[in-house]
Motif scaffolding. Sequence first.
Motif, PDB file in Angstrom:
ATOM      1  N   ARG A   1       0.836  -1.218   0.000  1.00 25.87           N
ATOM      2  CA  ARG A   1       0.000   0.000   0.000  1.00 25.87           C
ATOM      3  C   ARG A   1       0.865   1.260   0.000  1.00 25.87           C
ATOM      4  NH1 ARG A   1      -4.763  -2.137   4.041  1.00 25.87           N
ATOM      5  NH2 ARG A   1      -6.079  -2.972   2.380  1.00 25.87           N
ATOM      6  N   GLY A   2       1.998   1.189   0.695  1.00 25.05           N
ATOM      7  CA  GLY A   2       2.930   2.314   0.686  1.00 25.05           C
ATOM      8  C   GLY A   2       3.466   2.597  -0.711  1.00 25.05           C
ATOM      9  N   LEU A   3       3.761   1.531  -1.455  1.00 20.33           N
ATOM     10  CA  LEU A   3       4.233   1.702  -2.842  1.00 20.33           C
ATOM     11  C   LEU A   3       3.151   2.358  -3.701  1.00 20.33           C
ATOM     12  CD1 LEU A   3       5.980  -1.758  -3.477  1.00 20.33           C
ATOM     13  CD2 LEU A   3       7.102   0.464  -3.187  1.00 20.33           C
ATOM     14  N   LEU A   4       1.896   1.941  -3.504  1.00 12.59           N
ATOM     15  CA  LEU A   4       0.786   2.522  -4.266  1.00 12.59           C
ATOM     16  C   LEU A   4       0.609   4.006  -3.929  1.00 12.59           C
ATOM     17  CD1 LEU A   4      -1.854  -0.358  -3.942  1.00 12.59           C
ATOM     18  CD2 LEU A   4      -0.531   0.236  -5.982  1.00 12.59           C
ATOM     19  N   GLN A   5       0.719   4.350  -2.649  1.00  9.86           N
ATOM     20  CA  GLN A   5       0.555   5.744  -2.224  1.00  9.86           C
ATOM     21  C   GLN A   5       1.705   6.615  -2.699  1.00  9.86           C
ATOM     22  OE1 GLN A   5       0.064   5.472   2.016  1.00  9.86           O
ATOM     23  NE2 GLN A   5      -2.140   5.078   1.872  1.00  9.86           N
ATOM     24  N   LYS A   6       2.873   6.028  -2.774  1.00  8.30           N
ATOM     25  CA  LYS A   6       4.059   6.773  -3.194  1.00  8.30           C
ATOM     26  C   LYS A   6       3.954   7.208  -4.658  1.00  8.30           C
ATOM     27  CE  LYS A   6       9.053   6.209  -2.746  1.00  8.30           C
ATOM     28  NZ  LYS A   6      10.113   5.247  -2.447  1.00  8.30           N
ATOM     29  N   THR A   7       3.190   6.447  -5.441  1.00 10.48           N
ATOM     30  CA  THR A   7       2.999   6.772  -6.860  1.00 10.48           C
ATOM     31  C   THR A   7       1.507   6.781  -7.170  1.00 10.48           C
ATOM     32  OG1 THR A   7       5.050   5.563  -7.289  1.00 10.48           O
ATOM     33  CG2 THR A   7       3.738   6.149  -9.207  1.00 10.48           C
ATOM     34  N   PRO A   8       0.823   7.881  -6.831  1.00 14.70           N
ATOM     35  CA  PRO A   8      -0.626   7.920  -7.061  1.00 14.70           C
ATOM     36  C   PRO A   8      -1.003   7.906  -8.544  1.00 14.70           C
ATOM     37  CG  PRO A   8       0.163  10.036  -6.257  1.00 14.70           C
ATOM     38  CD  PRO A   8       1.317   9.095  -6.215  1.00 14.70           C
ATOM     39  N   THR A   9      -0.037   8.140  -9.403  1.00 11.23           N
ATOM     40  CA  THR A   9      -0.305   8.153 -10.840  1.00 11.23           C
ATOM     41  C   THR A   9       0.003   6.808 -11.495  1.00 11.23           C
ATOM     42  OG1 THR A   9       1.918   9.037 -11.159  1.00 11.23           O
ATOM     43  CG2 THR A   9       0.131  10.639 -11.074  1.00 11.23           C
ATOM     44  N   HIS A  10       0.058   5.733 -10.708  1.00 14.42           N
ATOM     45  CA  HIS A  10       0.437   4.414 -11.234  1.00 14.42           C
ATOM     46  C   HIS A  10      -0.531   3.889 -12.287  1.00 14.42           C
ATOM     47  CE1 HIS A  10      -2.631   2.571  -8.718  1.00 14.42           C
ATOM     48  NE2 HIS A  10      -2.100   3.192  -7.667  1.00 14.42           N
ATOM     49  N   GLY A  11      -1.813   4.188 -12.167  1.00 13.14           N
ATOM     50  CA  GLY A  11      -2.789   3.788 -13.174  1.00 13.14           C
ATOM     51  C   GLY A  11      -3.247   2.336 -13.111  1.00 13.14           C
ATOM     52  N   PHE A  12      -2.836   1.574 -12.103  1.00 15.80           N
ATOM     53  CA  PHE A  12      -3.277   0.187 -11.979  1.00 15.80           C
ATOM     54  C   PHE A  12      -4.680   0.150 -11.382  1.00 15.80           C
ATOM     55  CE2 PHE A  12       1.439  -0.510 -11.405  1.00 15.80           C
ATOM     56  CZ  PHE A  12       1.637  -1.177 -12.608  1.00 15.80           C
TER      57      PHE A  12
ATOM     58  N   GLU B   1      -7.922  -1.579  -9.421  1.00 21.79           N
ATOM     59  CA  GLU B   1      -7.920  -2.367  -8.187  1.00 21.79           C
ATOM     60  C   GLU B   1      -7.745  -3.868  -8.436  1.00 21.79           C
ATOM     61  OE1 GLU B   1     -10.745  -1.412  -5.127  1.00 21.79           O
ATOM     62  OE2 GLU B   1     -10.488   0.734  -5.492  1.00 21.79           O
ATOM     63  N   PRO B   2      -8.422  -4.456  -9.447  1.00 21.91           N
ATOM     64  CA  PRO B   2      -8.181  -5.893  -9.701  1.00 21.91           C
ATOM     65  C   PRO B   2      -6.719  -6.182 -10.095  1.00 21.91           C
ATOM     66  CG  PRO B   2     -10.207  -5.180 -10.783  1.00 21.91           C
ATOM     67  CD  PRO B   2      -9.524  -3.950 -10.265  1.00 21.91           C
ATOM     68  N   ILE B   3      -6.108  -5.301 -10.849  1.00 22.26           N
ATOM     69  CA  ILE B   3      -4.696  -5.481 -11.238  1.00 22.26           C
ATOM     70  C   ILE B   3      -3.810  -5.362  -9.999  1.00 22.26           C
ATOM     71  CG2 ILE B   3      -2.782  -4.565 -12.618  1.00 22.26           C
ATOM     72  CD1 ILE B   3      -4.781  -5.667 -14.494  1.00 22.26           C
TER      73      ILE B   3
ATOM     74  N   ASN C   1      -4.037  -8.557  -8.085  1.00 22.21           N
ATOM     75  CA  ASN C   1      -3.274  -9.628  -8.731  1.00 22.21           C
ATOM     76  C   ASN C   1      -1.769  -9.457  -8.515  1.00 22.21           C
ATOM     77  OD1 ASN C   1      -5.169 -11.428  -9.819  1.00 22.21           O
ATOM     78  ND2 ASN C   1      -5.600 -10.025 -11.506  1.00 22.21           N
ATOM     79  N   ILE C   2      -1.285  -8.229  -8.618  1.00 27.17           N
ATOM     80  CA  ILE C   2       0.145  -7.974  -8.398  1.00 27.17           C
ATOM     81  C   ILE C   2       0.513  -8.368  -6.973  1.00 27.17           C
ATOM     82  CG2 ILE C   2       1.918  -6.176  -8.172  1.00 27.17           C
ATOM     83  CD1 ILE C   2       0.476  -4.672 -10.468  1.00 27.17           C
ATOM     84  N   PHE C   3      -0.328  -7.961  -6.016  1.00 30.64           N
ATOM     85  CA  PHE C   3      -0.062  -8.273  -4.613  1.00 30.64           C
ATOM     86  C   PHE C   3      -0.038  -9.780  -4.386  1.00 30.64           C
ATOM     87  CE2 PHE C   3      -1.642  -9.162  -0.282  1.00 30.64           C
ATOM     88  CZ  PHE C   3      -0.582  -8.632   0.434  1.00 30.64           C
ATOM     89  N   ILE C   4      -1.065 -10.480  -4.839  1.00 27.80           N
ATOM     90  CA  ILE C   4      -1.160 -11.930  -4.627  1.00 27.80           C
ATOM     91  C   ILE C   4      -0.001 -12.648  -5.317  1.00 27.80           C
ATOM     92  CG2 ILE C   4      -2.541 -13.999  -5.135  1.00 27.80           C
ATOM     93  CD1 ILE C   4      -5.046 -12.190  -4.703  1.00 27.80           C
ATOM     94  N   ASP C   5       0.308 -12.240  -6.547  1.00 27.53           N
ATOM     95  CA  ASP C   5       1.411 -12.877  -7.282  1.00 27.53           C
ATOM     96  C   ASP C   5       2.755 -12.664  -6.599  1.00 27.53           C
ATOM     97  OD1 ASP C   5      -0.313 -13.864  -9.209  1.00 27.53           O
ATOM     98  OD2 ASP C   5       0.068 -12.229 -10.641  1.00 27.53           O
ATOM     99  N   GLY C   6       2.886 -11.571  -5.848  1.00 28.22           N
ATOM    100  CA  GLY C   6       4.143 -11.265  -5.173  1.00 28.22           C
ATOM    101  C   GLY C   6       4.309 -11.936  -3.819  1.00 28.22           C
ATOM    102  N   LEU C   7       3.276 -12.612  -3.364  1.00 31.04           N
ATOM    103  CA  LEU C   7       3.355 -13.274  -2.055  1.00 31.04           C
ATOM    104  C   LEU C   7       4.194 -14.538  -2.112  1.00 31.04           C
ATOM    105  CD1 LEU C   7      -0.337 -12.922  -0.823  1.00 31.04           C
ATOM    106  CD2 LEU C   7       1.649 -11.594  -0.081  1.00 31.04           C
TER     107      LEU C   7
ATOM    108  N   LYS D   1      -8.975 -21.276  -5.056  1.00 28.24           N
ATOM    109  CA  LYS D   1      -8.056 -20.199  -5.454  1.00 28.24           C
ATOM    110  C   LYS D   1      -8.650 -18.846  -5.098  1.00 28.24           C
ATOM    111  CE  LYS D   1      -5.052 -22.147  -8.811  1.00 28.24           C
ATOM    112  NZ  LYS D   1      -3.754 -21.889  -8.252  1.00 28.24           N
ATOM    113  N   ILE D   2      -7.844 -18.029  -4.448  1.00 27.63           N
ATOM    114  CA  ILE D   2      -8.314 -16.695  -4.061  1.00 27.63           C
ATOM    115  C   ILE D   2      -8.600 -15.830  -5.287  1.00 27.63           C
ATOM    116  CG2 ILE D   2      -6.008 -15.698  -3.784  1.00 27.63           C
ATOM    117  CD1 ILE D   2      -7.504 -14.262  -1.249  1.00 27.63           C
ATOM    118  N   LYS D   3      -7.898 -16.097  -6.360  1.00 24.68           N
ATOM    119  CA  LYS D   3      -8.102 -15.305  -7.576  1.00 24.68           C
ATOM    120  C   LYS D   3      -9.447 -15.598  -8.235  1.00 24.68           C
ATOM    121  CE  LYS D   3      -3.406 -14.189  -8.930  1.00 24.68           C
ATOM    122  NZ  LYS D   3      -2.480 -14.173 -10.057  1.00 24.68           N
ATOM    123  N   MET D   4     -10.129 -16.654  -7.799  1.00 23.84           N
ATOM    124  CA  MET D   4     -11.460 -16.971  -8.332  1.00 23.84           C
ATOM    125  C   MET D   4     -12.541 -16.139  -7.629  1.00 23.84           C
ATOM    126  SD  MET D   4     -10.631 -18.989 -10.684  1.00 23.84           S
ATOM    127  CE  MET D   4     -12.157 -19.638 -11.295  1.00 23.84           C
ATOM    128  N   LYS D   5     -12.181 -15.513  -6.540  1.00 24.34           N
ATOM    129  CA  LYS D   5     -13.116 -14.653  -5.810  1.00 24.34           C
ATOM    130  C   LYS D   5     -13.204 -13.299  -6.517  1.00 24.34           C
ATOM    131  CE  LYS D   5     -13.757 -17.345  -2.169  1.00 24.34           C
ATOM    132  NZ  LYS D   5     -15.049 -17.932  -1.905  1.00 24.34           N
TER     133      LYS D   5
END
Length: 160
Positions: free
Chosen positions: A40-51, A53-55, A58-64, A79-83
Amino acid sequence: MENFLKKYFPESKTTEGKAAISSFHQFPNESLSEALERFRGLLQKTPTHGFSEPIQLNIFIDGLRPQSKQLLNASAGGKIKMKTPEEAMDLIESMVASDIAILRDRAHTLTKKSLLELTSQDAMLAQNKLLSKQLEALTETLSNLPTQLHSAQTSHSSIL
């Protein structure tokens, strides 16, 4: 608003932030709650990221780490991604809340000591204090020794 973002978040900064977000990975000893907070800190640091919420999800889950993903999948009953993104975030938030409670309990039990428990530092200090007292007693005994020896010689020579 757009001018503000362009001024304070130029394209180079946005590109750098997007790269950091998209390459997100959970650290080996990082809990799920810590990973989410950092993401969340990374997202706040770049508010212009353009991703979207579903993306982002996915980035968060894939990075776990695999263990964290397994826990999420088990909690999701598949699978959590099916939710839906909302269901997945609710599940993650619920796991993060219990994760924080576990960390708080663990920190509390680690800092709580019984009367008989000593940390190694406490034991070392006690041992140093004991040695200091013994050294003081020995020094005092030695400082009185010449006087006692001289007294003994004097009394011995008067007998002769």
